[in-house]
Design an enzyme around this catalytic site. Structure first.
Site, short mmCIF file in Angstrom:
data_model
loop_
_atom_site.label_atom_id
_atom_site.label_comp_id
_atom_site.label_asym_id
_atom_site.label_seq_id
_atom_site.Cartn_x
_atom_site.Cartn_y
_atom_site.Cartn_z
N ASP A 1 0.87 -1.17 0.00
CA ASP A 1 0.00 0.00 0.00
C ASP A 1 0.91 1.23 0.00
O ASP A 1 2.14 1.13 0.09
CB ASP A 1 -0.98 -0.02 1.19
CG ASP A 1 -2.22 0.84 0.91
OD1 ASP A 1 -2.15 1.69 -0.01
OD2 ASP A 1 -3.24 0.67 1.59
C1 NOJ Z 1 -3.96 3.97 0.14
C2 NOJ Z 1 -5.17 3.08 0.24
O1 NOJ Z 1 -5.13 2.37 1.45
C3 NOJ Z 1 -5.31 2.09 -0.91
O2 NOJ Z 1 -6.55 1.48 -0.82
C4 NOJ Z 1 -5.13 2.76 -2.23
O3 NOJ Z 1 -5.26 1.83 -3.27
C5 NOJ Z 1 -3.77 3.44 -2.26
N1 NOJ Z 1 -3.70 4.44 -1.20
C6 NOJ Z 1 -3.48 4.08 -3.60
O4 NOJ Z 1 -4.25 5.18 -3.79
#
Ligand code: NOJ
Length: 760
Positions: free
Chosen positions: A286
């Site tokens: 993430d």
């Molecule tokens: C953080 C989020 O937790 C995740 O769900 C997302 O895909 C990413 N950022 C990218 O934007």
């Protein structure tokens, strides 16, 4: 005859199997092997680097720098956060023509509930219990996103959650692993359609692996701690289902699992995911979750990057720990060349599966956006999905549906709000395209009804709170007029009308990422409004727009009817009007229990019994209960009313007992006894009465959404076998225990129509 059935079987196998080359596919292996033979170590590490250059859509707190130079140097494997065929073609050109080996990049995005045609938030979609419809929304999302050059999606989010304090409960399918698994599968099917090379499909990413939906105290990013048995039985199944459906990518979560952050957790990313489940795609972190392991206390950037790679992480989102430290770690013996090769191979395989080596520009067709994005057909599906996602929680004396005549007072801070219709995680959507409730009500009510509008209250009167919510634009707009004036105007409007519809709830950013709440009531400004409207004595319908289950006993008491809509998306106003005026008979059912107050959390239907269960709701000393609230939720999982009524009878089991691979058939008659045609979600629950470990009082094991014409009866059948009764034991072995089982069938998780059978 024989020949025909042989070909039929082949056809069925072809239709059911995933079309993708798997690891071990000879041509893919040869191609990727040859390519890797030409790559330097730094070029291989470059493939593991995922950047977001800013200037597009921002979904985190930092952006990547010097992106162009990095692409040319072979230091970028993929990009997310930029859109449009022209822009992406230029970026791809930098990699294909500007870097030494010309390896194409993968382009990703968060397409969570629609691309430009924004569907209801995922929690709302799950209320539809309509797998075909959900799959269709994913298919449309893929068609629109690929038209804009995006072919790798950071969705589905399949985190089971039983905590409405957690803001991201809005982004998943609620509390149940069985339903969550079905929806996970439908979404992967919708995005990938078993053909990643097709121009209108995109690679799915299952997230957030794992257990992200169970943070302590409902606070986003917080620690998670749960037993393996709970994980295996209740939280892991949707991830597994999405992977079994062929999802090409998995995203590791921010939280820790069993004391080790998911992003650096070898047990999770290698032993469970790859060795036990056989996942053969790639794992992306993430947003900066590699770097965040420094704050988790796992060491410095070099140490956490090595930890992540060794755990089985393949791609590093934004943080560049891999890019800047892995070569050093290799030289110092903390990671192996084989580990870097494995990660690089998996990223290149994904690109191969997507057809990028055949044509790196295959998704950049300038003619497609105008044709494929926001078409009338797509918007029609958005309207249908929204109307079918709404849950009628109360409807006393048949207040709803409203007549399309007389005077309707439409009141509330969300009644004429365009900015709050799409809901959280719609970064590619455009709030300005949303239909407001006022617009929808006027269109659907037609000429014979008079609509009077008053704002009545601010979403919240607290300017400091508004600042936190308005990070992506104005969501809470505090009126210049004093609250008292707004309220008076609303009461006058109500008094002038035959009926009142109040539209209240949460602004878009009151749920979603980094939007946890410790108090999930409606803000006080709006509570006052509902009290004042109820005091007028006019029939009062309250439409609640929100990204999470809320604590609404007071509103439930005061209103004659309550319609819970989630955040309904771009067609919000039309869909709400369709339901309110009865053009669509509501058929949504909750997929997350509504607590009576925040202190009950977690409250969910599949709880286990205690040794001191309380019979009913009357307080009894020394039984498991509260002094100040009942045990039951305000609205249970699976609950939702219709404008008609359904009667369940003749529950029959085909056998008294089953053994081995035998199946038992369960049938029930469902009669539409009311005055409207309608859809009903017929639900099947099972209780394993005696086992070697404590078992849930009820578990969902089947459901069917069916349409029943008024006055008619449909017979619904389900089948169960020992496989469906199996669960993970303390040693994590999966099997069913012989003995007595109870089945319950009905229209929600309180279903009491019951029969018994035995598993030999
Ligand atoms: C953080 C989020 O937790 C995740 O769900 C997302 O895909 C990413 N950022 C990218 O934007």
């Amino acid at each position: 005859m024989k020949k025909i059935s042989f070909y039929l079987i082949l056809l069925v196998i072809a239709a059911c199997t995933n079309n993708q080359p798997k690891s071990g596919d000879a041509r893919m292996d040869r191609f990727v092997g040859e390519l890797m033979g030409k790559m330097t170590i730094q070029e291989k590490i470059g493939q593991l680097n995922l950047v977001t250059p800013g200037g597009g859509i921002l979904t985190g707190s930092v952006v990547s720098t010097d992106v162009e130079a990095k692409i040319k140097a072979g230091n970028v494997g993929g990009i997310f956060g930029i859109y449009g065929p022209e822009k992406l073609r230029q970026a791809q050109k930098l990699a294909v023509e500007g870097s030494r080996l010309g390896i194409p990049m993968i382009f990703g995005s968060d397409v969570i509930h629609g691309y430009k045609t924004t569907f209801p938030i995922p929690l709302g979609l799950s209320f539809s219990w309509d797998l075909k419809l959900i799959e269709k929304t994913a298919q449309i999302a893929a068609k629109e996103a690929t038209a804009d050059g995006i072919f790798w999606n950071f969705s589905p989010m399949v985190d089971v959650s039983r905590d409405p304090r957690w803001g991201r409960i809005s982004e998943g399918s609620g509390e149940d692993p069985f339903l969550g698994s079905q929806i996970a599968r439908a979404m992967v099917k919708g995005y990938q359609q078993n053909d990643l090379k097709a121009p209108h499909t995109m690679m799915a990413t299952v997230k957030h692996f794992a257990l992200y939906g169970a943070p302590e105290a409902g606070r986003d990013y917080n620690s998670v701690d749960m037993s393996r048995m709970k994980m295996y039985n209740e939280y892991l199944p949707p991830y597994k289902a999405a992977i079994d459906a062929g999802a090409g990518c998995v995203m590791s979560s921010f939280n820790d699992v069993d004391g080790v952050p998911a992003t650096g957790n070898h047990w999770l990313l290698t032993e469970l995911l790859r060795e036990q489940w056989g996942f053969d795609g790639f794992v992306v972190s993430d947003y900066t979750s590699v770097n965040e392991m420094i704050d988790h206390g796992m060491g410095d950037l070099q140490a956490v990057s090595a930890l992540a790679l060794n755990a089985g992480l393949d791609m590093d989102m934004v943080g560049e720990g891999f890019l800047t430290t892995l070569e050093k770690s290799l030289n110092e013996g903390n990671v192996t060349k084989a580990a870097i090769d494995n990660a690089c191979r998996r990223v290149l395989e994904a690109k191969y599966k997507l057809g990028l080596f055949d044509d790196p520009y295959r998704y950049f067709d300038d003619a497609r956006p105008a044709k494929d994005i926001l078409s009338d057909e797509n918007r029609a599906v958005a309207r249908e999905a929204a109307a079918h996602s709404m849950v009628l929680l109360k409807n006393e004396a048949g207040v709803l549906p409203l007549k399309k005549s007389g005077t309707v007072a439409l009141i509330g801070p969300l009644a004429d709000s365009r900015n709050n219709m799409l809901g959280t995680w719609a970064p590619t959507g455009n709030p300005q395209l949303a239909v407001t409730v006022l617009e929808g009500i006027k269109i659907v009510a037609g000429e014979n009804a008079k609509i009077v509008f008053a704002k009545g209250a601010n979403i919240s009167d607290d300017p400091e709170f508004a600042v936190k919510i308005n990070v992506f634009g104005p969501r809470i707009e505090i009126d210049e007029r004093p609250a008292e004036t707004l309220l008076k105007e609303a009461v006058a409007a109500a008094q002038s009308a035959d009926i009142v519809v109040a539209v209240i709830g949460e602004a878009t950013e009151m749920s979603g990422e980094s939007s946890s709440r410790s108090d999930i009531t409606i803000p006080e400004s709006q509570k006052k409004l509902v009290r004042a409207l109820a005091a007028t004595g006019k029939p009062l319908t309250v439409v609640v727009i929100s990204g999470r289950p809320l604590d609404i006993p007071e509103e439930t008491e005061l209103a004659d009817a309550i319609l819970f809509t989630g955040h309904p998306g771009v067609e919000a106003g039309n869909a709400i009007a369709d339901v309110v005026f009865g053009d669509t008979n509501p058929s949504g059912k909750l997929t997350a229990s509504f607590p009576r107050n925040v202190g009950q959390i977690p409250v969910y239907y599949s709880r286990r019994n205690t040794g001191r269960p309380q019979a009913g709701e009357v307080f009894a000393k020394f039984r498991s209960n509260y002094l100040d609230v009942e045990n039951s939720p305000l609205f249970a999982f699976g609950y939702g009313l219709s404008y008609t009524n359904f009667e369940y009878k003749n529950l029959k089991l085909s056998k008294e007992s089953i053994a081995g691979n035998e199946e038992i058939e369960i049938s029930v008659d469902v009669k539409n006894t009311g005055n409207y045609d309608g859809e009903e979600v017929v639900q099947l629950y099972v209780r394993d009465v005696v086992a070697s470990v404590t078992r849930p009082l009820k578990e969902l094991k089947g459901f069917k959404k069916i349409f029943i014409k008024k006055g008619t009866t449909e017979t619904v059948t389900f089948k169960l076998s020992a496989n469906d009764l199996a669960f993970y034991h303390q040693d994590l072995q999966l099997f069913a225990e012989p003995g007595e089982f109870h089945v319950f069938v009905g229209g929600n998780s309180d279903a009491s129509l019951s029969e018994e059978f035995t598993l030999e």
